[in-house]
Design a protein around this motif. Sequence first.
Motif, mmCIF file in Angstrom:
data_model
loop_
_atom_site.group_PDB
_atom_site.id
_atom_site.type_symbol
_atom_site.label_atom_id
_atom_site.label_comp_id
_atom_site.label_asym_id
_atom_site.label_seq_id
_atom_site.Cartn_x
_atom_site.Cartn_y
_atom_site.Cartn_z
ATOM 1 N N LYS A 1 0.888 -1.157 0.222
ATOM 2 C CA LYS A 1 -0.297 -0.015 0.080
ATOM 3 C C LYS A 1 0.876 1.091 -0.411
ATOM 4 C CE LYS A 1 -3.765 2.320 2.590
ATOM 5 N NZ LYS A 1 -4.840 2.682 3.639
ATOM 6 N N GLY A 2 0.462 2.115 -0.528
ATOM 7 C CA GLY A 2 1.129 3.595 -0.786
ATOM 8 C C GLY A 2 2.676 3.137 -2.356
ATOM 9 N N TYR A 3 2.569 1.992 -2.281
ATOM 10 C CA TYR A 3 4.372 1.956 -3.351
ATOM 11 C C TYR A 3 4.290 2.726 -4.445
ATOM 12 C CZ TYR A 3 7.987 0.045 -6.045
ATOM 13 O OH TYR A 3 8.576 0.171 -6.514
ATOM 14 N N SER A 4 5.070 2.953 -4.716
ATOM 15 C CA SER A 4 5.830 4.295 -5.906
ATOM 16 C C SER A 4 7.066 3.621 -5.964
ATOM 17 C CB SER A 4 4.522 4.557 -6.574
ATOM 18 O OG SER A 4 5.001 5.611 -7.413
ATOM 19 N N ARG A 5 7.777 3.310 -7.687
ATOM 20 C CA ARG A 5 8.359 3.513 -7.765
ATOM 21 C C ARG A 5 9.170 5.131 -7.420
ATOM 22 N NH1 ARG A 5 11.732 -0.215 -10.063
ATOM 23 N NH2 ARG A 5 13.156 1.627 -11.743
ATOM 24 N N SER A 6 8.041 6.121 -7.906
ATOM 25 C CA SER A 6 8.745 7.349 -7.996
ATOM 26 C C SER A 6 9.049 7.829 -6.835
ATOM 27 C CB SER A 6 7.496 8.564 -8.324
ATOM 28 O OG SER A 6 6.400 8.209 -7.506
ATOM 29 N N ARG A 7 8.599 7.189 -6.022
ATOM 30 C CA ARG A 7 8.867 7.421 -4.030
ATOM 31 C C ARG A 7 10.141 6.854 -3.774
ATOM 32 N NH1 ARG A 7 4.674 7.508 -0.920
ATOM 33 N NH2 ARG A 7 5.885 8.189 0.668
ATOM 34 N N PHE A 8 11.172 6.478 -4.403
ATOM 35 C CA PHE A 8 12.425 6.292 -5.033
ATOM 36 C C PHE A 8 12.855 6.904 -5.786
ATOM 37 C CE2 PHE A 8 10.306 2.885 -2.362
ATOM 38 C CZ PHE A 8 11.673 2.061 -2.467
ATOM 39 N N PRO A 9 13.130 8.408 -6.140
ATOM 40 C CA PRO A 9 13.479 9.358 -6.949
ATOM 41 C C PRO A 9 15.161 8.863 -7.251
ATOM 42 C CG PRO A 9 13.153 10.244 -5.033
ATOM 43 C CD PRO A 9 12.641 8.918 -4.478
ATOM 44 N N HIS A 10 15.107 8.647 -8.632
ATOM 45 C CA HIS A 10 16.447 8.259 -9.392
ATOM 46 C C HIS A 10 16.697 8.430 -10.815
ATOM 47 C CE1 HIS A 10 13.445 3.892 -9.703
ATOM 48 N NE2 HIS A 10 14.306 3.670 -10.793
ATOM 49 N N TRP A 11 17.320 8.469 -11.361
ATOM 50 C CA TRP A 11 18.936 8.207 -11.637
ATOM 51 C C TRP A 11 19.044 9.925 -11.087
ATOM 52 C CZ3 TRP A 11 19.970 3.489 -10.746
ATOM 53 C CH2 TRP A 11 18.880 2.115 -11.104
ATOM 54 N N ARG A 12 20.215 9.782 -10.768
ATOM 55 C CA ARG A 12 20.014 10.892 -9.681
ATOM 56 C C ARG A 12 21.849 11.951 -10.517
ATOM 57 N NH1 ARG A 12 20.361 10.520 -2.878
ATOM 58 N NH2 ARG A 12 18.719 10.662 -2.478
ATOM 59 N N TRP B 1 10.388 -1.636 0.095
ATOM 60 C CA TRP B 1 9.246 -0.721 0.614
ATOM 61 C C TRP B 1 8.883 -2.094 1.523
ATOM 62 C CZ3 TRP B 1 6.554 3.789 0.087
ATOM 63 C CH2 TRP B 1 5.601 3.706 0.528
ATOM 64 N N ARG B 2 8.536 -3.299 1.275
ATOM 65 C CA ARG B 2 8.261 -4.434 2.067
ATOM 66 C C ARG B 2 8.520 -3.954 3.368
ATOM 67 N NH1 ARG B 2 6.935 -6.308 -3.311
ATOM 68 N NH2 ARG B 2 8.842 -8.110 -2.791
ATOM 69 N N SER B 3 10.275 -4.601 3.039
ATOM 70 C CA SER B 3 11.362 -4.422 4.145
ATOM 71 C C SER B 3 11.569 -3.778 5.571
ATOM 72 C CB SER B 3 12.074 -5.834 3.593
ATOM 73 O OG SER B 3 12.201 -6.119 2.791
ATOM 74 N N GLY B 4 10.702 -1.886 4.840
ATOM 75 C CA GLY B 4 11.271 -0.791 6.111
ATOM 76 C C GLY B 4 10.927 0.222 5.325
ATOM 77 N N ALA B 5 11.232 0.353 3.813
ATOM 78 C CA ALA B 5 11.594 1.357 3.541
ATOM 79 C C ALA B 5 9.883 2.609 3.644
ATOM 80 C CB ALA B 5 12.247 0.967 2.186
ATOM 81 N N ASP B 6 9.429 1.533 4.075
ATOM 82 C CA ASP B 6 7.712 2.321 3.972
ATOM 83 C C ASP B 6 7.705 3.603 4.577
ATOM 84 O OD1 ASP B 6 7.674 0.589 5.380
ATOM 85 O OD2 ASP B 6 5.557 0.622 5.679
ATOM 86 N N GLN B 7 8.537 3.481 5.636
ATOM 87 C CA GLN B 7 8.587 4.280 7.033
ATOM 88 C C GLN B 7 9.647 5.195 6.793
ATOM 89 O OE1 GLN B 7 6.597 3.586 9.429
ATOM 90 N NE2 GLN B 7 5.367 2.594 8.133
ATOM 91 N N TRP B 8 10.471 5.411 6.060
ATOM 92 C CA TRP B 8 11.864 6.126 5.311
ATOM 93 C C TRP B 8 10.604 7.844 4.376
ATOM 94 C CZ3 TRP B 8 15.514 2.924 2.364
ATOM 95 C CH2 TRP B 8 16.566 1.636 2.811
ATOM 96 N N ASP B 9 11.399 8.764 4.199
ATOM 97 C CA ASP B 9 10.613 9.719 3.392
ATOM 98 C C ASP B 9 11.215 9.856 2.141
ATOM 99 O OD1 ASP B 9 13.485 10.903 3.798
ATOM 100 O OD2 ASP B 9 13.361 12.449 5.221
ATOM 101 N N ASP B 10 10.748 10.400 1.433
ATOM 102 C CA ASP B 10 11.457 10.085 0.506
ATOM 103 C C ASP B 10 13.183 10.092 -0.237
ATOM 104 O OD1 ASP B 10 9.183 8.700 -0.759
ATOM 105 O OD2 ASP B 10 8.782 10.736 -1.886
ATOM 106 N N SER B 11 13.503 11.301 0.515
ATOM 107 C CA SER B 11 14.603 11.606 0.382
ATOM 108 C C SER B 11 15.475 10.704 0.551
ATOM 109 C CB SER B 11 15.170 13.048 1.176
ATOM 110 O OG SER B 11 16.133 12.987 1.759
ATOM 111 N N LYS B 12 15.555 9.235 2.215
ATOM 112 C CA LYS B 12 16.467 8.680 1.760
ATOM 113 C C LYS B 12 15.959 7.119 1.369
ATOM 114 C CE LYS B 12 17.116 5.536 6.291
ATOM 115 N NZ LYS B 12 16.981 5.120 7.157
#
Length: 214
Positions: A59-70, A129-140
């Motif tokens: 729930k709430g997952y999207s690849r856009s929540r992991f901004p790349h490529w820098r 995301w399923r392992s804990g990254a859902d609790q991070w902010d988008d910057s992390k």
Amino acid sequence: MRTRSEARAGLAAALAAAVAVGVAGCVPVVDEPEPATSATGAVTKQLDELTVATAGAMKGYSRSRFPHWRKTGKNCDVRDTVLQKDGENVKLSGCNVVGGHWESVYDGLAFDDPSQVDIDHVVPLANAWRSGADQWDDSKRGDFANDLTRPQLVAVSARSNRAKGDQDPSQWKPANRSYWCKYAEDWVTVKHYWGLTVTSAEKTALTDMLETCT
């Protein structure tokens, strides 16, 4: 008075006795060297330190929540950096990779066109995301998705990358079995650094793969 022969014999006996006392009383203590910790041993320890938990929801997952490529230059980004790292005879236009040679560690396929090469997140974004990254902010999450310090990014064939998807090692392993050791080591290293969890099936699969290391 003792003869010369008797004197020599007495001196030899005295020396022998002195040596015996010295040996008995002055035995040097040799410290046993600490056993070397292999890279695999260190990774196994890291695996044991990971929290085992059931996979979280998507729930709430999207690849856009992991901004790349820098961006890493005027006309290049993290993808170009990985292509340079994993390629041979790499040709650049500025810092943008336009040619070279790549061999996919997952399945052994080779490419001379960078557009045919995918950059894989060893620990997939959805798995994170399923392992804990859902609790991070988008910057992390962006730091995770662009991590060039850990073994998180690797240039592979598009076919293998898409076959893998977001599956963990209990669900997908590289076709190249000789790479299983390195793959498991990299997976554990990334999850340990980022504090992500593993499922019980995932941990079992990683343990089995680490047993292939020599």
